[in-house]
Design a protein around this motif. Structure first.
Motif, short mmCIF file in Angstrom:
data_model
loop_
_atom_site.label_atom_id
_atom_site.label_comp_id
_atom_site.label_asym_id
_atom_site.label_seq_id
_atom_site.Cartn_x
_atom_site.Cartn_y
_atom_site.Cartn_z
N GLU A 91 0.82 -1.21 0.00
CA GLU A 91 0.00 0.00 0.00
C GLU A 91 0.86 1.27 0.00
O GLU A 91 0.55 2.22 -0.71
N VAL A 92 1.95 1.24 0.80
CA VAL A 92 2.80 2.44 0.78
C VAL A 92 3.56 2.52 -0.54
O VAL A 92 3.86 3.61 -1.03
N ALA A 93 3.86 1.36 -1.15
CA ALA A 93 4.55 1.38 -2.44
C ALA A 93 3.68 2.07 -3.48
O ALA A 93 4.17 2.84 -4.30
N ARG A 94 2.38 1.78 -3.45
CA ARG A 94 1.48 2.41 -4.43
C ARG A 94 1.37 3.92 -4.20
O ARG A 94 1.06 4.67 -5.10
N ARG A 95 1.65 4.36 -2.95
CA ARG A 95 1.62 5.80 -2.67
C ARG A 95 2.93 6.49 -3.05
O ARG A 95 3.03 7.70 -2.97
N GLY A 96 3.95 5.70 -3.40
CA GLY A 96 5.19 6.31 -3.87
C GLY A 96 6.36 6.19 -2.91
O GLY A 96 7.36 6.89 -3.05
N ALA A 119 7.23 -4.39 -12.56
CA ALA A 119 7.01 -3.17 -11.77
C ALA A 119 6.08 -2.22 -12.51
O ALA A 119 5.19 -1.61 -11.91
N LEU A 120 6.25 -2.12 -13.82
CA LEU A 120 5.39 -1.22 -14.60
C LEU A 120 3.94 -1.70 -14.58
O LEU A 120 3.01 -0.90 -14.60
N GLN A 121 3.75 -3.02 -14.54
CA GLN A 121 2.39 -3.57 -14.51
C GLN A 121 1.63 -3.16 -13.26
O GLN A 121 0.41 -3.14 -13.25
N SER A 122 2.39 -2.86 -12.22
CA SER A 122 1.78 -2.50 -10.94
C SER A 122 0.77 -1.36 -11.09
O SER A 122 -0.30 -1.39 -10.49
N SER A 123 1.11 -0.38 -11.93
CA SER A 123 0.15 0.73 -12.10
C SER A 123 -0.59 0.62 -13.43
O SER A 123 -1.57 1.31 -13.66
N ALA A 179 10.79 2.32 -11.95
CA ALA A 179 9.61 2.10 -12.78
C ALA A 179 8.34 2.52 -12.06
O ALA A 179 7.34 2.84 -12.69
N LEU A 180 8.36 2.51 -10.74
CA LEU A 180 7.18 2.91 -9.98
C LEU A 180 7.08 4.42 -9.82
O LEU A 180 6.15 4.90 -9.18
N GLU A 181 8.04 5.16 -10.39
CA GLU A 181 8.07 6.61 -10.23
C GLU A 181 7.94 6.99 -8.76
O GLU A 181 7.06 7.78 -8.39
N PRO A 182 8.77 6.43 -7.91
CA PRO A 182 8.58 6.69 -6.48
C PRO A 182 8.93 8.13 -6.12
O PRO A 182 9.82 8.72 -6.73
N ARG A 183 8.22 8.67 -5.15
CA ARG A 183 8.58 9.99 -4.64
C ARG A 183 9.73 9.84 -3.64
O ARG A 183 10.58 10.70 -3.54
N ASN B 185 10.58 -14.12 -6.13
CA ASN B 185 10.90 -13.22 -5.03
C ASN B 185 9.64 -12.51 -4.53
O ASN B 185 9.31 -11.41 -4.97
N GLN B 186 8.96 -13.17 -3.61
CA GLN B 186 7.67 -12.64 -3.16
C GLN B 186 7.77 -11.27 -2.45
O GLN B 186 6.98 -10.38 -2.76
N PRO B 187 8.73 -11.09 -1.51
CA PRO B 187 8.79 -9.78 -0.84
C PRO B 187 9.03 -8.62 -1.81
O PRO B 187 8.52 -7.52 -1.63
N ARG B 188 9.80 -8.89 -2.87
CA ARG B 188 10.07 -7.84 -3.84
C ARG B 188 8.79 -7.45 -4.58
O ARG B 188 8.56 -6.27 -4.83
N VAL B 189 7.99 -8.43 -4.94
CA VAL B 189 6.73 -8.14 -5.63
C VAL B 189 5.85 -7.26 -4.74
O VAL B 189 5.24 -6.30 -5.19
N GLU B 190 5.85 -7.58 -3.45
CA GLU B 190 5.06 -6.78 -2.54
C GLU B 190 5.59 -5.35 -2.46
O GLU B 190 4.83 -4.39 -2.42
N SER B 191 6.91 -5.22 -2.47
CA SER B 191 7.50 -3.88 -2.38
C SER B 191 7.21 -3.08 -3.65
O SER B 191 7.39 -1.87 -3.65
N LEU B 192 6.79 -3.74 -4.72
CA LEU B 192 6.46 -3.02 -5.95
C LEU B 192 4.98 -2.64 -6.00
O LEU B 192 4.47 -2.21 -7.02
N GLY B 193 4.31 -2.82 -4.88
CA GLY B 193 2.93 -2.34 -4.80
C GLY B 193 1.90 -3.36 -5.24
O GLY B 193 0.74 -3.03 -5.42
N LEU B 194 2.31 -4.61 -5.46
CA LEU B 194 1.35 -5.66 -5.83
C LEU B 194 1.07 -6.53 -4.61
O LEU B 194 1.86 -6.56 -3.68
#
Lengths: 265, 326
Positions: A91-96, A119-123, A179-183, B185-194
């Motif tokens: 959740e915090v990753a999606r916020r940047g 990573a790009l697929q995330s958004s 790729a997530l354009e993190p702040r 790498n599950q923790p990494r996927v989580e860190s990418l917001g998924l």
């Protein structure tokens, strides 16, 4: 020492809106042992901020609290003024607010491009599209290649991450994070385990990646910290020992004692 | 182009096969091909070892059988309903277990499947120890008669082809890419917001539904459903097939299922020795051929390619394939 720790938060709070990431009274207790005790931390927007300290000082615990990998026993974490204390990593990753890992965190069986594409697929919103062909994510390739080029991996696009050198894996990890354009990017010992010749390129990479964003990193290598960081927070015994730029911190008698006085566990 | 040609040859062989081989054996192989594909999606592409996949296989066999016996539902819909029921069961069990990993996940799924097994043993509609007998093959789409094994072979072939295509599509989809990332790498996927748990849950549901379709097919091929289909040795057998074929390889489950079913068939006359030989084969594969049949074959092809690149001479790959066999 306690006095100085108590003074710091008021300073930080005064800076207020300019802090993109703030920790207030952060405490983590592991079975009676307080690894982090009442840490106040303020990361200024657009800065490169380092968290250093001798072994066992609580750097990694502190880092894991900020990235939401661990749940704090006490204290609050604010990201852009929002309380993120109870949110999850994703959740915090999606916020940047995006973290990296100490061991290189790539997907070994995926190619460099696929790594970035995940990573790009995330958004992009295709992460659950199991009925579509990979043509659905083809629009992401241009951006993925651009990021790979930015970190000098244009030639390794179709190489599985497992076959990349250690330095290239770290570069790939940074491309994936970008790729997530993190702040805010949180980097866990970006030069750990790296040969002397790899440190310089990674430092440059971080400096380039930090343009337009904030970076907080945990680091052992003091020469990296001295050239890269605007502000340094020194931890010892889970508490803030000193804070300031490299010149201030390295001349602080308490820091000198901590590093030279053999407090390493 | 050669891939298309290869597909055409496989299609032709599959269409002609029942005229040369016993169609029930071929249909059994296809049921287990679908079952092994479903399992490989979990173990090979998600990294989840489910030690209770038989509950989906056996459960769906009962559901399909029950529907065919008590209603006039057409066969293909009954098989599909079996798959759907297994999918629902998968969603429920996946929801309860997805936080667990590794051996914990394996043990919990085993526990659930044992629980389901004993429910089937006691429930009146399954016929308990006797099994569910005389399941009819209702007309296809309500019109086409499929009671003969030869006709039914083509129905099973069509369903299998469809399932293998779905499996291929999932593995090579945007989701499949994320799924492999979770495995790596599950923790990494989580860190990418998924959300890795949700991603794995989707794979678990797809896998359970596909295992259900395999079970439903088997119930219609043999025209009976028994407790054996839901028992833990079936869960073990599908692990064996997947590992023997090649973990995380696309065509591995096809070869793994075929090899095990044919072996069981040929060795059936030797009684217990069939199991002993299965054990020996399994050991040999685990010790010497970690990548499985397809994995070793691919590695051997890469080796030949490297060698011919180095020497500038083309080796003959066809003659050597037997060596890679477990």
């Amino acid at each position: 020492m306690n006095a100085s720790a108590a003074v710091l938060p008021r300073d930080n709070v005064a800076a207020g809106a300019d802090n993109v990431l703030e920790a207030r009274g952060l405490t983590k207790v592991f079975g009676g042992f307080a690894a982090v005790k009442g840490v106040n931390l303020a990361v200024r927007r657009g800065s490169i901020h380092a968290l250093i300290g001798p072994n066992g000082a609580g750097k990694t615990t502190c880092f894991n609290l900020l990235t939401k990998t661990l749940v704090p026993t006490e204290g609050r974490i604010l990201f852009d003024g929002e309380d993120i204390s109870s949110l999850r990593t994703s959740e915090v990753a999606r916020r940047g607010l995006v973290r990296s890992f100490q061991i290189s965190a790539t997907f070994p069986n995926l190619t460099a491009r696929e790594n970035v594409r995940v990573a790009l697929q995330s958004s992009f919103g295709t992460a659950y599209h199991f009925w579509r062909s990979l043509r659905a994510v083809a629009p992401l390739n241009a951006r993925a290649d651009e990021l790979l080029e930015q970190v000098g991996l244009a030639g390794s696009r179709d190489t599985p991450a497992a076959e990349l050198s250690y330095g290239k894996k770290r570069a790939l990890e940074i491309a994936t994070t970008l790729a997530l354009e993190p702040r805010v990017m949180l980097l866990d010992e970006p030069t750990a385990g790296m040969g002397h010749e790899d440190v310089e390129p990674i430092t440059d990479l971080i400096r380039n990646a930090a343009v337009g964003r904030t970076v907080l990193l945990v680091e052992h290598n003091l020469s990296v910290v001295s050239t890269l960081c605007d502000k340094i927070t020194v931890l010892q015994y889970g508490q803030v020992l000193a804070e300031g730029n490299y010149a201030e911190v390295s001349n602080d008698p308490a820091v000198v004692t901590a590093y030279m006085g053999g407090v390493d566990e | 182009m050669p891939r298309l040609l290869l597909l055409a040859i496989i299609a032709a062989a599959a269409l002609a096969a029942p005229f040369y081989f016993y169609s029930v054996t071929l249909m059994t192989i296809m049921c287990f091909v679908v079952f092994a594909c479903s399992f490989n999606l979990l173990l090979g592409y998600t990294g989840l070892l489910c030690f209770g996949h038989a509950m989906f296989f056996g459960g769906a066999a009962y559901v399909t059988g029950y529907l065919l016996k008590t209603t006039s539902l057409s066969t293909e819909l009954a098989v599909l309903a079996g798959g759907a029921a297994a999918g629902v069961l998968g969603a429920l069990i996946g929801f309860l277990t997805m936080k667990r990993q590794g051996i914990q996940f394996a043990m919990i799924t085993l526990a659930f499947s044992q629980f389901i097994y004993f429910v089937f043993l006691q429930a009146p509609f399954t016929g308990g120890e006797d099994g569910m007998q005389a399941i009819p093959r209702n007309a296809l789409f309500g019109v086409v008669d499929i009671t003969s094994n030869l006709t039914f072979y083509y129905v099973v072939l069509a369903i299998t082809a469809l399932c293998v295509f779905v499996y291929y599509r999932v593995v090579h989809s945007p989701y499949g890419e994320v799924l492999k990332a979770v495995r790596d790498n599950q923790p990494r996927v989580e860190s990418l917001g998924l959300d890795p748990e949700k991603i794995k849950l989707v794979a678990f549901i797809i896998s359970a539904a596909m295992a259900g379709i395999a079970g439903g097919m088997k119930a219609t091929v043999y025209q009976f459903a028994t407790l054996t289909d839901a028992s833990w040795p079936i869960s073990g057998e599908v692990i064996l097939m997947t590992l023997l074929g090649g973990l995380g390889t696309l065509t591995g489950p096809v070869f793994g299922a075929a090899i095990i079913i044919l072996l069981n068939d040929y060795l059936a006359g030797f009684g217990e020795w069939a199991l002993v030989s299965q054990g020996v084969i399994f050991l040999v594969v685990i010790v010497f051929f970690r990548r499985g049949f397809v994995g070793e074959l691919a590695a051997f092809k890469r080796y030949l390619a490297r060698r011919s690149a180095r020497h500038g001479t083309a080796a003959a790959p066809g003659a050597k394939t037997a060596e890679a066999r477990g």
